[in-house]
Design a protein around this motif. Structure first.
Motif, PDB file in Angstrom:
ATOM      1  N   HIS A 121      -8.006  -5.519  -0.818  1.00 59.10           N
ATOM      2  CA  HIS A 121      -7.832  -4.276  -0.063  1.00 59.10           C
ATOM      3  C   HIS A 121      -8.833  -4.147   1.078  1.00 59.10           C
ATOM      4  O   HIS A 121      -8.858  -3.125   1.773  1.00 59.10           O
ATOM      5  N   PRO A 153      -9.045   1.889   5.159  1.00 58.19           N
ATOM      6  CA  PRO A 153      -7.659   2.094   5.594  1.00 58.19           C
ATOM      7  C   PRO A 153      -6.936   0.767   5.746  1.00 58.19           C
ATOM      8  O   PRO A 153      -7.535  -0.304   5.805  1.00 58.19           O
ATOM      9  N   GLU A 154      -5.625   0.882   5.848  1.00 58.36           N
ATOM     10  CA  GLU A 154      -4.794  -0.317   5.902  1.00 58.36           C
ATOM     11  C   GLU A 154      -5.086  -1.172   7.121  1.00 58.36           C
ATOM     12  O   GLU A 154      -4.865  -2.378   7.123  1.00 58.36           O
ATOM     13  N   GLN A 198      -5.091   4.999  -0.622  1.00 63.00           N
ATOM     14  CA  GLN A 198      -3.951   4.292  -0.059  1.00 63.00           C
ATOM     15  C   GLN A 198      -4.099   2.829  -0.478  1.00 63.00           C
ATOM     16  O   GLN A 198      -4.870   2.084   0.105  1.00 63.00           O
ATOM     17  N   ARG A 208       0.840  -1.209   0.000  1.00 59.06           N
ATOM     18  CA  ARG A 208       0.000   0.000   0.000  1.00 59.06           C
ATOM     19  C   ARG A 208       0.872   1.256   0.000  1.00 59.06           C
ATOM     20  O   ARG A 208       1.862   1.329   0.738  1.00 59.06           O
ATOM     21  N   GLN A 209       0.447   2.206  -0.802  1.00 58.55           N
ATOM     22  CA  GLN A 209       1.094   3.508  -0.847  1.00 58.55           C
ATOM     23  C   GLN A 209       0.123   4.498  -1.483  1.00 58.55           C
ATOM     24  O   GLN A 209      -0.891   4.083  -2.058  1.00 58.55           O
ATOM     25  N   PRO A 210       0.376   5.799  -1.367  1.00 56.65           N
ATOM     26  CA  PRO A 210      -0.554   6.761  -1.967  1.00 56.65           C
ATOM     27  C   PRO A 210      -0.645   6.568  -3.483  1.00 56.65           C
ATOM     28  O   PRO A 210       0.363   6.444  -4.171  1.00 56.65           O
ATOM     29  N   ASP A 219      -2.433  -0.599  -3.373  1.00 58.47           N
ATOM     30  CA  ASP A 219      -1.342  -1.157  -4.162  1.00 58.47           C
ATOM     31  C   ASP A 219      -1.441  -0.585  -5.576  1.00 58.47           C
ATOM     32  O   ASP A 219      -2.454  -0.785  -6.260  1.00 58.47           O
ATOM     33  N   GLN A 253      -7.652  10.405  -4.455  1.00 61.45           N
ATOM     34  CA  GLN A 253      -6.486   9.797  -3.822  1.00 61.45           C
ATOM     35  C   GLN A 253      -6.905   8.572  -3.028  1.00 61.45           C
ATOM     36  O   GLN A 253      -7.993   8.530  -2.456  1.00 61.45           O
TER      37      GLN A 253
END
Length: 646
Positions: free
Chosen positions: A616, A638-639, A527, A491-493, A529, A525
């Motif tokens: 996700h 969220p993660e 969060q 996960r990243q922006p 993969d 935007q």
């Protein structure tokens, strides 16, 4: 008919008389009183000379009247000044020759003046005494009226209900507070009896106490009773009733004082309910409450709650508690208690106690009351039997230890199975591709080397080559599904707006003959993969591009919505749409809602998109109607949210 209209002359006479009867000499200054006395005396002397010869009898009479008027106006001192001045005038200024004694006989002059002086002393003194008495009476009357007004104000404006009544219960007077208490107006209440709004369950006791009071057994009584308010609800009051007797001792009338105690009664009821519920909760929870005198190290359980824990006593000394505590926990308990008393730490600990030969675990919490210097004075605490909890905790720890071992073993077995499945998938794909390539190659060779074949045979060869090509695509789709289900996530922006814009530009470049209007909401935007997000958007946008192929003015939108407190990313089109009655097949691999001749494809795009969203931890939903386009929305939690199992 009586005429109450007073004539002006009568009103003037009454005003003058009231002025005279209420006159207070001391309200005037001394010089003014004496000046009036001198003026009245001189005026009387002048009138005496002007109206009758001064040699006639009764010389002192006119001046005596002046002295009386001076006394009425100015008091005793002014009256005596007028008397003395009049005596001087009578003796030396009323009879010629002036400035000489008017009496030839000195003895006669002495007696006349003496008797006149004594008479004036009596008259002036009587007038002054009468004025003093009138003044005192007037002050007493004013004080009485003020006292009566204060009593009336106290009665009418008292914060408690007050009433006077006859012995038979008929009201003499009631104040407004009493009326407000029962909700009736003053006129309504005066026409009622107290029985009319007394609660039936309290009426008997009230009448019995009243009868005993009238019989002389009681002078007054007080008790708590209930009234029925005009609106129907109950009002709790504290009633005090006193019997007033005449000077002969006979019962005269009753005084009732009523105080509203409804709030206190409701509070007491709520407190009793809370105490009952607390006792029930303590019983169900096996919890004991206690307090401690810190200076004496003396502990007392509350409400008999020591029996809930099976403790032998309701009160304990420090030595008693130490004797009950497990030997291995005594030093720790003493250290924790000392630290909490000194304010260095909170007192919330667990100890073992030995009761009837068995070891039990107690959880103990306490709060301290401290004096102005911060010294602990009293402690209030709760002790809870957590033996079963401790036993369950040990069992859970043992179970967790064994479960962890089983999980590790199963995880390893599952990993091995996945590895074998992946090897098997690639092996199967490789083994299937080889015969497919052979079939497709021989079909192409036969088509090229046998130009004399008729049209029907060539059509059969085309079908063989198309079927082998489609089967190869199906094998690739299966491998992609397997890859997206097992691939590791990072996960990243991710800028979904930029990604969607690029993919739509690529689709437009591949098919420049199509005029598709598309729009992408900026600043989307997430969060997630990045690789999986590109595959997700590629499948959804490819679907939208494909199913708007037969639409006159195709449109595709990428946007975000807020629904049920969650952020949804959506891809919407105005294409062919689908029937929601068949939506259960929408995300199943190789299931299609349109005929192959209408739109091409294998039916794995949405299945792939669903697996990516679930990796996700989100959800993917589709909404549509035939001919009205389709909208697919997905969430990306969220993660911290665990990914759903695919």
């Amino acid at each position: 008919m009586t005429n109450n209209t007073m004539r002006p002359g009568s009103r003037l006479h009454q005003a003058v008389w009231q002025r005279l009867t209420t006159w207070q000499p001391d309200t005037q200054s001394m010089w003014k009183r004496y000046a009036v006395a001198v003026f009245l005396t001189l005026l009387a002397a002048w009138l005496r000379v002007a109206l009758a010869p001064a040699e006639s009898g009764g010389r002192f009479v006119t001046l005596s009247l002046a002295a009386a008027l001076a006394a009425l106006y100015g008091g005793f001192g002014a009256g005596m000044v007028s008397t003395l001045l009049g005596m001087v005038l009578v003796n030396f200024f009323l009879v010629e020759p002036y400035f000489s004694l008017a009496f030839s006989n000195l003895r006669e002059a002495l007696w006349l003046n003496l008797w006149h002086l004594l008479a004036q002393l009596v008259v002036v003194g009587s007038i002054a005494l009468m004025q003093q008495q009138n003044h005192a009476l007037r002050l007493a009357t004013q004080r009485s009226e003020l006292s009566n007004q204060q009593l009336k104000d106290t009665f009418e404006h008292s914060a408690t209900g007050m009433a006077h009544s006859h012995l038979d219960g008929r009201w003499i007077r009631v104040n407004q507070t009493y009326c407000d208490l029962v909700g009736y107006t003053h006129g309504e209440l005066l026409r009622m009896h107290f029985r009319d709004f007394t609660h039936p369950q309290d009426l008997g006791l009230d009448l019995d106490l009243l009868a005993r009071t009238l019989a002389g057994e009681l002078n007054h009584y007080s008790f708590e009773k209930r009234y029925i308010h005009k609106q129907g609800h109950t009002v709790w009051v504290h009633l005090t009733l006193s019997l007033i007797r005449t000077t002969e001792g006979a019962p005269d009338y009753l005084i009732a004082v009523v105080q509203d105690i409804s709030t206190r009664k409701f509070t007491e009821t709520a407190l009793r309910t809370s105490e009952m519920l607390l006792r029930q909760a303590q019983t169900m929870a096996g919890m004991a409450t206690w307090q401690a005198d810190v200076a004496r190290n003396h502990f007392t359980t509350l409400s008999g709650s020591h029996t809930l824990l099976g403790l032998p006593f309701a009160e304990f000394s420090n030595g008693d508690l130490m004797a009950l505590t497990h030997p291995d926990d005594q030093a720790r308990m003493l250290e924790n208690w000392t630290s909490a008393v000194q304010g260095q730490s909170a007192y919330d600990h667990e100890y073992r106690v030995v009761l009837n030969g068995s070891v039990r675990w107690f959880s103990v919490q306490a709060e301290f009351e401290r004096d102005a210097q911060g010294r602990a004075v009293r402690a209030l605490g709760v002790t809870h039997d957590v033996t079963e909890h401790k036993r369950a905790q040990r069992e859970i720890q043992q179970l967790n230890a064994s479960l962890e071992q089983r999980i590790q073993a199963r995880t390893q077995a599952l990993k091995s199975a996945y590895d074998e499945l992946e090897i098997y998938s690639y092996a199967v794909a490789h083994d299937l591709r080889s015969p497919l390539r052979i079939i497709n190659g021989y079909a192409q060779a036969l088509q090229e080397d046998a130009p004399t074949l008729d049209a029907s045979s060539r059509q059969h060869l085309q079908r063989i080559m198309a079927a082998s090509t489609k089967m190869g695509a199906l094998i690739d789709g299966l491998l992609r599904l397997s890859k997206y289900a097992r691939s590791a996530m990072q996960r990243q922006p991710v800028d979904l707006s930029t990604m969607a814009t690029r993919l739509l530009e690529e689709l437009a470049h591949e098919q420049p003959e199509r005029q598709v209007q598309w729009s992408v909401e900026p600043h989307l935007q997430a969060q997630a993969d990045p690789v999986l997000m590109e595959a997700l958007l590629q499948n959804l946008l490819h679907n939208a591009w494909k199913y708007t192929g037969h639409t006159a003015q195709p449109q595709i939108r990428v946007l975000a919505r807020e629904r049920d407190g969650q952020h949804h990313f959506c891809v919407s089109d105005n294409g062919a749409g689908f029937d929601m009655a068949r939506a259960d097949k929408l995300f199943q691999p190789f299931q299609r809602l349109h005929m192959p001749h209408e739109f091409g494809g294998l039916g794995i795009g949405l299945a792939t998109a669903l697996r990516i969203v679930k990796r996700h931890g989100g959800e993917l939903q589709g909404h549509s109607a035939p001919g009205e386009g389709a909208t697919f929305c997905f969430t990306l939690p969220p993660e911290a949210s665990p990914p759903a199992t695919v």
